[in-house]
Design an enzyme around this catalytic site. Structure first.
Site, PDB file in Angstrom:
ATOM      1  N   SER A 114       0.798  -1.223   0.000  1.00  0.00           N
ATOM      2  CA  SER A 114       0.000   0.000   0.000  1.00  0.00           C
ATOM      3  C   SER A 114       0.827   1.267   0.000  1.00  0.00           C
ATOM      4  O   SER A 114       0.421   2.278  -0.558  1.00  0.00           O
ATOM      5  CB  SER A 114      -0.923   0.020   1.223  1.00  0.00           C
ATOM      6  N   CYS A 115       2.001   1.262   0.640  1.00  0.00           N
ATOM      7  CA  CYS A 115       2.654   2.553   0.847  1.00  0.00           C
ATOM      8  C   CYS A 115       4.064   2.633   0.300  1.00  0.00           C
ATOM      9  O   CYS A 115       4.668   3.688   0.323  1.00  0.00           O
ATOM     10  CB  CYS A 115       2.700   2.872   2.341  1.00  0.00           C
ATOM     11  N   GLY A 116       4.637   1.546  -0.191  1.00  0.00           N
ATOM     12  CA  GLY A 116       5.988   1.643  -0.710  1.00  0.00           C
ATOM     13  C   GLY A 116       7.005   1.834   0.390  1.00  0.00           C
ATOM     14  O   GLY A 116       6.833   1.368   1.500  1.00  0.00           O
ATOM     15  N   CYS A 118       8.032   3.639   2.970  1.00  0.00           N
ATOM     16  CA  CYS A 118       7.465   4.721   3.776  1.00  0.00           C
ATOM     17  C   CYS A 118       8.557   5.526   4.480  1.00  0.00           C
ATOM     18  O   CYS A 118       9.375   4.981   5.196  1.00  0.00           O
ATOM     19  CB  CYS A 118       6.499   4.147   4.797  1.00  0.00           C
TER      20      CYS A 118
END
Length: 287
Positions: A114-116, A118
């Site tokens: 979802s966020c790579g 982060c």
């Protein structure tokens, strides 16, 4: 090798009626990316295009920029305790002489679907490691990409029509590359929108097409800092998303000259940066 979809039993409730049936779900499995034999990152991804994903990830990290810098990508044999190949570990070998930038290999980066990565990078880091300048307001003699709002408005439906796995699962993000004239060049799907972008960029690297200097990148969800970073590192001048951008994505776009469009839904859209690439004359006159 893992499949793109898997079947699971589901209890279905419709208007009070209960039934049991199999359902098609998108597959999600971990992929470990090794660089010259050293573990670098783990991402949760949809199996498929794993080599392109790894190559695209290394473009965004500033390791690779041209096809001749990539020597090989292989699945690691004996990746499990029993010695079998899980097809969930790839090793990327760079060509002799390629200088590896300081990407802190010891960090054992974990990236989610979802966020790579982060909180990993800063605006300065992206600006200093990008190989290609996309800010065409600084006197470049090449005319900048110029897009009509109507053309941008047509792209989400074209992306949706190309999402084959989404039709079966409803659970995938997608990323697509278009020419400045709206021609669809490539589309990739994955549980992670940043993985889908990496697959696009990796395929472009492998075919010697970087930088993607006259293209539009469209993503099916929000525009995070990670996605803006990947666009900049691949030399893509326009990033459009059907949902909202983050504040850091807008900051990065403004810093680098990236055109960033959000909430691209039908004829409506917000242009957060790089508005010189959008033909706004008619809209401005009406305002």
């Amino acid at each position: 090798m893992g499949r793109v979809t898997e079947r699971r039993k589901v209890i279905r409730i419709r208007d009070g009626a209960v039934s049991a049936r199999p359902d098609t779900l998108v597959a999600e499995e971990p992929l470990e990316i090794r660089l010259n034999g050293k573990a670098l990152a783990i991402t949760m991804r949809t199996p498929g295009d794993d080599f392109a994903l790894a190559a695209g990830f290394l473009v965004s990290e500033g390791v690779l920029g041209t096809a001749d810098e990539l020597q090989s990508i292989v699945y690691c044999a004996g990746a499990t305790v029993d010695g079998s190949n899980s097809y969930n570990v790839v090793d990327v070998r760079t060509a002799p002489g390629v200088v590896i930038p300081d990407i802190t290999l010891e960090r054992n980066v974990y990236t989610t679907s979802s966020c790579g990565l982060c909180g990993k990078a800063s605006l300065d880091a992206v600006r200093t490691t990008a190989r290609w300048a996309i800010d065409d307001t600084l006197g470049d003699t090449t005319p900048p990409v110029r897009l009509e709002p109507e053309l941008l408005a047509s792209l989400p439906d074209r992306l949706r029509a190309a999402q084959r796995v989404f039709d079966r699962t409803g659970g995938l993000h997608a990323a697509a590359l278009f020419t400045e004239d709206g021609e669809l060049l490539d589309v990739r799907e994955d549980v992670g929108r940043h993985n889908a972008v990496d697959k696009l960029v990796g395929r472009a690297l492998q075919s010697g097409q970087l930088p993607l200097s006259r293209t539009v990148l469209l993503v099916s969800g929000r525009a995070s800092f990670e996605l803006a970073q990947k666009a900049v590192m691949a030399g893509i001048p326009v990033l459009a998303a059907v949902s909202a951008p983050s504040s850091l994505a807008v900051d990065l776009a403004a810093e680098t000259g990236l055109t960033l469009v959000g909430f691209l839904r039908g004829p409506s859209m917000n242009v957060y940066a790089g508005e010189h690439r959008i033909a706004l004359r008619a809209a401005a006159a009406q305002g």
